[in-house]
Design a protein around this motif. Structure first.
Motif, short mmCIF file in Angstrom:
data_model
loop_
_atom_site.label_atom_id
_atom_site.label_comp_id
_atom_site.label_asym_id
_atom_site.label_seq_id
_atom_site.Cartn_x
_atom_site.Cartn_y
_atom_site.Cartn_z
N UNK A 152 0.60 -1.29 0.23
CA UNK A 152 0.06 0.22 0.03
C UNK A 152 0.80 1.47 -0.17
N UNK A 153 1.66 1.45 0.91
CA UNK A 153 2.68 2.06 0.62
C UNK A 153 3.72 2.64 -0.45
N UNK A 154 4.07 1.44 -0.93
CA UNK A 154 5.20 1.45 -2.55
C UNK A 154 4.09 2.08 -3.54
N UNK A 155 2.59 1.73 -3.57
CA UNK A 155 1.94 2.31 -4.18
C UNK A 155 1.49 3.48 -4.01
N UNK A 156 1.14 3.78 -2.82
CA UNK A 156 1.98 5.34 -2.34
C UNK A 156 2.46 5.88 -3.00
N UNK A 157 3.89 5.93 -2.90
CA UNK A 157 5.25 5.97 -2.99
C UNK A 157 5.29 5.81 -4.64
N UNK A 160 2.63 9.06 -5.61
CA UNK A 160 3.26 10.67 -5.66
C UNK A 160 4.80 11.07 -6.49
N UNK A 161 5.53 9.46 -7.25
CA UNK A 161 6.48 10.03 -7.04
C UNK A 161 6.50 10.54 -8.73
N UNK A 162 5.45 9.52 -9.59
CA UNK A 162 4.76 9.67 -11.04
C UNK A 162 3.92 10.70 -11.15
N UNK A 163 2.92 11.27 -10.59
CA UNK A 163 2.48 12.31 -10.51
C UNK A 163 3.69 13.74 -10.17
N UNK A 213 -6.80 9.87 -7.74
CA UNK A 213 -7.98 10.06 -7.33
C UNK A 213 -9.51 9.24 -7.11
N UNK A 214 -9.09 8.47 -8.50
CA UNK A 214 -10.35 7.16 -8.32
C UNK A 214 -9.12 5.82 -7.69
N UNK A 215 -8.60 5.83 -7.65
CA UNK A 215 -7.59 4.36 -7.00
C UNK A 215 -8.00 3.73 -8.11
N UNK A 216 -8.84 2.38 -7.26
CA UNK A 216 -8.81 0.87 -7.83
C UNK A 216 -10.06 1.21 -9.01
N UNK A 217 -11.03 2.14 -8.37
CA UNK A 217 -11.96 1.88 -9.25
C UNK A 217 -12.18 2.38 -10.68
N UNK A 218 -10.82 3.44 -11.17
CA UNK A 218 -10.29 3.37 -12.81
C UNK A 218 -9.76 1.91 -13.08
N UNK A 219 -10.51 0.73 -12.89
CA UNK A 219 -10.13 -0.22 -13.70
C UNK A 219 -11.60 -1.06 -13.90
N UNK A 244 -1.86 11.15 -0.92
CA UNK A 244 -2.17 11.72 -1.75
C UNK A 244 -3.08 12.79 -1.68
N UNK A 245 -3.09 13.29 -0.87
CA UNK A 245 -4.42 14.54 -0.38
C UNK A 245 -3.07 15.27 -0.53
N UNK A 246 -2.09 14.99 0.84
CA UNK A 246 -1.01 15.98 1.36
C UNK A 246 -0.74 17.25 0.54
N UNK A 247 -0.83 17.83 -0.36
CA UNK A 247 -0.11 19.34 -0.85
C UNK A 247 1.47 19.63 -0.37
#
Length: 362
Positions: A152-157, A160-163, A213-219, A244-247
């Protein structure tokens, strides 16, 4: 977010899944595409790029003087070259700092030296394998999973890194095109590149934003019948929404990514100064960013030939001798590509082999 919820996120990130001990297999993130070591296809691409590079160098020197070119290279000031090395080391530090800051935000402590190693692999793979920056990010993501960071944290990272990477690349590209437009040079020659560059990078930024924004719901639901897609959706859904929402976190990552581009552009300026070219920082920035844009849109690995030809031509158009422009470009590429080639290949091979061994349970 409450302190209790934040603490729970940190505990979830720090604890490996049940039954897997202290090491999380990269296969626990099956949605991530595999990255293979350079094979025959990539080798053919490299060979094509080297041939194109040779043609461009020969063509450039056809309009210049070989002796002047060689003497220009030999005249490079060692102090300026030492500064170029320092700037390039700083690019790896900035890339490592992105991952370090994201993990620290979740309360996970990883060795900065280990992340620096992953940053070398990431930046090298992003150049060596034509994938719009995805190859290096995938290697780092699986490397973090192998080091015990929860999926979960790897995906978060990763998100954030990709964006932050695509957003920063789009920003420096837009800035370069705005400067060209303001100077009256954004004509028919550069307009198609500007449009293509903006479309590609904007699509990547929007795609990453939708994932956030959509996370898994985009699939699509139909795709969830496929086990890897279902696992990917589950991991995406488990990403830390507070991060993900931490500006502030995303802004920090964005600025660090901007720093990588600016340090590379500064390396070109230093390379030019080392051989006595009177290149101002703005010209160096434009030459580097526009040449990078051409190389990014090119299918040739490493941008061989396309980057050198564009950068040399731009420096020449901006009032520098053809020999000096080529020499400055090749010095830059020496520091950003050729010198890191051996450690980059070795570290990438080591990382991929170790990830595969852990994935096989060895």
């Amino acid at each position: 977010m409450s302190g209790e919820t934040s603490l729970q996120h940190r505990q979830d990130a720090a604890q490996p899944p049940k039954g897997e001990g202290q090491v999380i297999h990269p296969e626990s993130m099956p949605g991530l595409p595999d990255v293979e070591l350079p094979g025959i296809g990539i080798a053919v691409g490299w060979l094509s790029g080297l041939l194109l590079l040779g043609v461009i160098v020969s063509f450039t020197l056809h309009f210049g003087d070989l002796q002047v070119f060689l003497s220009t290279l030999k005249s490079a000031d060692p102090l300026w070259l030492a500064a170029a090395v320092a700037f390039q080391m700083s690019t790896y530090a900035c890339a490592a700092a992105v991952w370090f800051r994201i993990l620290s935000r979740a309360g996970i402590r990883q060795s900065f030296a280990g992340l620096f190693k992953l940053a070398v692999v990431q930046l090298f793979a992003n150049q060596a394998l034509p994938s719009s920056g995805l190859s290096g990010t995938m290697i780092v993501a699986k490397g973090l999973a192998r080091r015990g960071v929860a999926p979960s944290l790897v995906m978060t990272a990763l998100l954030v890194d990709g964006f932050s990477y695509y957003a920063s690349y789009l920003m420096v590209g837009l800035l370069a095109f705005v400067v060209l437009w303001h100077s009256g040079d954004l004509g028919t020659a550069w307009l198609p590149l500007a449009i293509a560059f903006v479309i590609v990078l904007l699509a990547l930024v929007l795609a990453t934003f939708l994932l956030i924004r959509r996370q898994g719901r985009i699939i699509p639901k139909a795709a969830l019948r496929w086990a890897p897609a279902a696992s990917m959706a589950a991991i995406l859904a488990s990403a830390h929404t507070d991060m993900l929402r931490d500006g502030k976190l995303i802004l920090e990552a964005f600025l660090l990514q901007i720093g990588v581009f600016l340090l590379d552009a500064a390396t070109l300026w230093i390379a030019a100064r080392s051989i006595g070219l009177a290149v101002d920082p703005i010209s160096a920035f434009l030459s580097f960013v526009l040449a990078s844009g051409v190389a990014t849109l090119s299918p040739i690995p490493l941008g061989l030939g396309t980057f050198e030809g564009t950068c040399t031509g731009l420096l020449h158009v901006m009032g520098n001798g053809i020999e000096g422009s080529l020499a400055a470009t090749l010095i830059l590429r020496g520091f950003t590509l050729w010198l890191p080639m051996v450690p980059g290949l070795w570290l990438m091979r080591s990382e991929l082999v170790e990830t595969t061994q852990h994935g096989n349970g060895q």
